[in-house]
Design an enzyme around this catalytic site. Structure first.
Site, PDB file in Angstrom:
ATOM      1  CG  ASP A  61      -0.401  -0.090   2.516  1.00 16.13           C
ATOM      2  OD1 ASP A  61       0.837  -0.189   2.620  1.00 16.13           O
ATOM      3  OD2 ASP A  61      -1.159  -0.049   3.512  1.00 16.13           O
ATOM      4  CB  SER A  62       4.571   1.718   0.020  1.00 13.34           C
ATOM      5  OG  SER A  62       4.833   0.548  -0.741  1.00 13.34           O
ATOM      6  CG  ASP A 100       0.444  -4.126   1.966  1.00  7.09           C
ATOM      7  OD1 ASP A 100       0.597  -5.074   2.765  1.00  7.09           O
ATOM      8  OD2 ASP A 100       1.250  -3.179   1.872  1.00  7.09           O
ATOM      9  CE  LYS A 129       3.146  -6.025   3.896  1.00  5.61           C
ATOM     10  NZ  LYS A 129       2.637  -4.823   4.612  1.00  5.61           N
ATOM     11  CD  GLU A 131       0.191  -1.561   7.943  1.00  7.96           C
ATOM     12  OE1 GLU A 131      -0.168  -0.756   8.840  1.00  7.96           O
ATOM     13  OE2 GLU A 131       0.739  -1.198   6.892  1.00  7.96           O
ATOM     14  CD  GLU A 198       7.495  -0.244   7.997  1.00  7.89           C
ATOM     15  OE1 GLU A 198       6.582  -0.981   7.569  1.00  7.89           O
ATOM     16  OE2 GLU A 198       7.694   0.903   7.561  1.00  7.89           O
TER      17      GLU A 198
END
Ligand code: KIV
Length: 301
Positions: A61-62, A100, A129, A131, A198
């Site tokens: 999602d970056s 993501d 993925k 978070e 991270e």
């Protein structure tokens, strides 16, 4: 016949290396060869990452920050992620494609979470993925129940930027470090096949890596991880806005691109682009019939 981890490394019919799977990645824990993951968001970046031999491509999602120009990752939707995942997957990489789940796509309900994960799989991802630690176990379990492999992500979770008050190293106190280890153990017990760590101190990353049976993939987490991930635009020097200390730059392609395009602009303004051999010419007879003969270059020139 479905492939398994023990099967041949080559697809016999096509004599190409077979694509990596989530179980392949999980089995690399303790292999001694660190896993390599790099982000990609479109076909050219996916081809570059896969051609370089990365084990995993993360459609992160970056993309919100490095491609779409937002200040954080909170602005991308499942539609956006599916769009970019499709572009990556259509290159048919050997690397495992992980997509993501964006902010608010796994926070509302179990049904919503599974439907959103399935959309990314239908777009071409082999795994998703998400978070968060223990508070996301229900979401992890729901997605795993739908037969979709899940990668975890703890430490600095960029989707929590407003709660953290910025992009800060996590796990610096003993209590915070213990929370991270407990989150990692809970995620591994829930069944994630790998875990991104991270921006945590290397001692915390080491503790996590030693505490769980699936690979840890570090970003700003030091060398005691089972693999490393970096963002494509950071590696290649396309992103100037933020330059965390854990980024190692291997090129300055952003500056190179600007200077090459400036040369194109100079050539256009100087009248040296396009040249004759960069131009389509009509046959002489046609040019003559057009009444232009003698005033333009000839096809045979
Ligand atoms: O979105 C992303 O690029 C990521 C990496 C930083 C791990 O989640």
């Amino acid at each position: 016949m479905p492939w398994t981890v023990e099967d041949n490394e080559m697809d016999a019919a096509q004599a190409v290396p077979r694509a990596l799977t989530a179980p392949d990645v999980a089995a690399r824990k303790g292999s001694g060869t660190p896993l390599v993951m790099v982000t990609a968001y479109d076909a050219p970046s996916a081809r570059a990452v896969d051609g370089a031999g990365a084990d995993m491509i993360l459609v992160g999602d970056s993309v919100a920050m490095v491609v779409l120009g937002y200040d954080d990752t909170l602005h991308v939707t499942v539609d956006d992620m599916a769009h970019h995942t499709g572009a990556v997957a259509r290159t048919k990489p050997r690397a495992l494609v992980v997509a993501d789940l964006p902010w608010m796509s796994y926070h509302l309900s179990r049904d919503d979470t599974v439907a959103n994960a399935a959309r990314l799989v239908r777009a071409g991802a082999q795994a998703v993925k998400l978070e968060g630690g223990r508070k996301r176990i229900d979401a992890v379990t729901a997605i795993l129940d739908a037969e979709i492999p899940v990668m975890g992500h703890i430490g600095l979770t960029p989707q929590s930027v407003n709660r953290f008050g910025g992009y800060r190293v996590q796990g610096k106190t003993l209590d915070a470090a213990r929370e991270i280890v407990d989150d990692a153990v809970a995620l591994a017990e829930a069944g994630v096949f790998a875990l991104v760590l991270e921006c945590v101190p290397d001692a915390v990353a080491r503790m996590v890596t030693d505490s769980i049976g699936v690979p840890t993939i570090g970003i700003g987490a030091g060398r005691h991880c089972d693999g490393q991930v970096l963002v494509y635009h950071d590696i290649l020097g396309f992103e100037d806005r933020v330059m965390p200390k854990f980024v190692r730059r291997y090129a300055e392609l952003g500056h190179d691109a600007t200077s090459r395009i400036a040369r194109f602009a100079d050539d256009v303004r100087a009248g040296t682009f396009p040249a004759s051999d960069e131009t389509y010419h009509a046959a002489d007879a046609v040019t003559e019939a057009l009444g232009l003969y003698g005033s333009v270059e000839h096809a045979s020139a």
